[in-house]
Design an enzyme around this catalytic site. Structure first.
Site, PDB file in Angstrom:
ATOM      1  N   LYS A 296      76.753   6.373 -11.812  1.00 15.69           N
ATOM      2  CA  LYS A 296      75.419   6.613 -12.364  1.00 15.69           C
ATOM      3  C   LYS A 296      75.451   6.593 -13.892  1.00 15.69           C
ATOM      4  O   LYS A 296      76.317   7.207 -14.506  1.00 15.69           O
ATOM      5  CB  LYS A 296      74.871   7.949 -11.853  1.00 15.69           C
ATOM      6  CG  LYS A 296      75.686   9.174 -12.238  1.00 15.69           C
ATOM      7  CD  LYS A 296      75.062  10.401 -11.596  1.00 15.69           C
ATOM      8  CE  LYS A 296      75.664  11.693 -12.043  1.00 15.69           C
ATOM      9  NZ  LYS A 296      75.613  11.989 -13.461  1.00 15.69           N
TER      10      LYS A 296
ATOM     11  N   CYS B 296      74.051  17.528 -15.102  1.00  9.32           N
ATOM     12  CA  CYS B 296      73.958  16.522 -14.028  1.00  9.32           C
ATOM     13  C   CYS B 296      73.655  17.122 -12.659  1.00  9.32           C
ATOM     14  O   CYS B 296      72.978  16.486 -11.844  1.00  9.32           O
ATOM     15  CB  CYS B 296      75.229  15.693 -13.993  1.00  9.32           C
ATOM     16  SG  CYS B 296      75.339  14.628 -15.440  1.00  9.32           S
TER      17      CYS B 296
ATOM     18  N   ASP C 174      80.203  14.415 -10.296  1.00 14.16           N
ATOM     19  CA  ASP C 174      80.923  14.172 -11.562  1.00 14.16           C
ATOM     20  C   ASP C 174      82.186  15.006 -11.781  1.00 14.16           C
ATOM     21  O   ASP C 174      82.461  15.440 -12.908  1.00 14.16           O
ATOM     22  CB  ASP C 174      79.979  14.389 -12.757  1.00 14.16           C
ATOM     23  CG  ASP C 174      78.797  13.443 -12.748  1.00 14.16           C
ATOM     24  OD1 ASP C 174      78.718  12.597 -11.840  1.00 14.16           O
ATOM     25  OD2 ASP C 174      77.939  13.546 -13.650  1.00 14.16           O
TER      26      ASP C 174
HETATM   27  C1  C5J Z   1      77.381  16.092 -16.503  1.00 12.60           C
HETATM   28  C2  C5J Z   1      77.131  15.989 -18.892  1.00 12.60           C
HETATM   29  N1  C5J Z   1      78.077  15.540 -15.505  1.00 12.60           N
HETATM   30  N2  C5J Z   1      77.216  17.305 -19.032  1.00 12.60           N
HETATM   31  N3  C5J Z   1      77.291  15.404 -17.686  1.00 12.60           N
HETATM   32  O1  C5J Z   1      76.861  17.180 -16.379  1.00 12.60           O
HETATM   33  O2  C5J Z   1      76.919  15.294 -19.852  1.00 12.60           O
END
Ligand code: C5J
Length: 228
Positions: free
Chosen positions: A135, A168, A30
């Site tokens: 995702k 995540c 991400d």
């Molecule tokens: C991730 C989030 N990528 N913090 N998403 O950690 O909402």
């Protein structure tokens, strides 16, 4: 004939052994504008997003090394379909900020696939033949093709980087651990909006003899790959 190159990475709580580099993949979780730039999902939740950029050079080094060695690199993107059919209402409502998932922000609709803000940051942009898994959840195995991709590439060992450490990254690492993958989190290749949450996550992962997996520095991973 494919040469099997075993690797040893100096890690905590003890060395991380990989039987063959062909079984190893770099996971970049991400690293999207939505989490690293003002106006994206991370900032509408009230976070100061600027500190997350500190990990970019470390991930770039790992990405370049894996590419050079022709090893598997997999990126993930947290995103939803434009009609939000894959986004639970509970997730949309969470946060209670001025804007939420699907609303239009300065980088397009927040956390929606195909919008400019949902792209991976240019510094880490995948090449055309690299794997990118979209995702809808925090974990990268939920409602995705991750497991099939790993199986088809005969991957058993995963090196984790990306954001955010305790959301995540940790969710995916726990999902992978339960599925039998050997997971290592790169200490300076992951970041959180809350430094103390990152530190706790590193400690949780490697506690109890590596209950979820290993942690190591970028330098140690590169040394294990024979780079430094
Ligand atoms: C991730 C989030 N990528 N913090 N998403 O950690 O909402």
């Amino acid at each position: 004939m494919i040469l099997l190159i075993p690797l040893t990475i100096a890690a905590q709580p003890y060395n991380y052994e990989v039987p063959s580099d062909r079984q190893l993949a770099l996971l970049i979780i991400d690293m999207q504008r939505d989490f690293l730039e003002p106006g994206g999902f991370g900032s509408v939740l009230g976070n100061n997003v600027s500190s997350l950029r500190e990990i970019v050079p470390a991930i770039q080094q790992l990405q370049a090394t894996f590419r050079h060695r022709n090893l598997t690199v997999i990126q993930t993107k947290e995103c939803h379909h434009p009609d939000l059919s894959d986004c639970p209402e509970s997730k949309r409502k969470r946060g209670r900020g001025a804007l939420t998932i699907g609303d239009r922000g300065p980088m397009g609709r927040i956390l929606i696939a195909g919008e400019p803000g949902n792209d991976i940051i240019p510094e880490l942009a995948p090449t055309a033949d690299e794997i990118v898994i979209e995702k809808p959840g925090k974990g990268a195995f939920y409602n995705t093709e991750m497991e099939e991709v790993l199986r088809s590439h005969t991957i058993t060992h995963l090196i984790f980087t990306g954001v955010t450490t305790e959301v995540c990254v940790q969710a995916t690492m726990r999902e992978a651990n339960d599925r039998g993958y050997e997971c290592l989190l790169v200490e300076d290749g992951t970041a959180s909006y809350f430094p103390e949450f990152k530190q706790s996550t590193l400690e949780m992962i490697r506690a109890q003899g590596g209950i979820i997996g290993w942690t190591a520095t970028t330098a140690a991973v590169l040394a294990g790959l024979g780079v430094l």
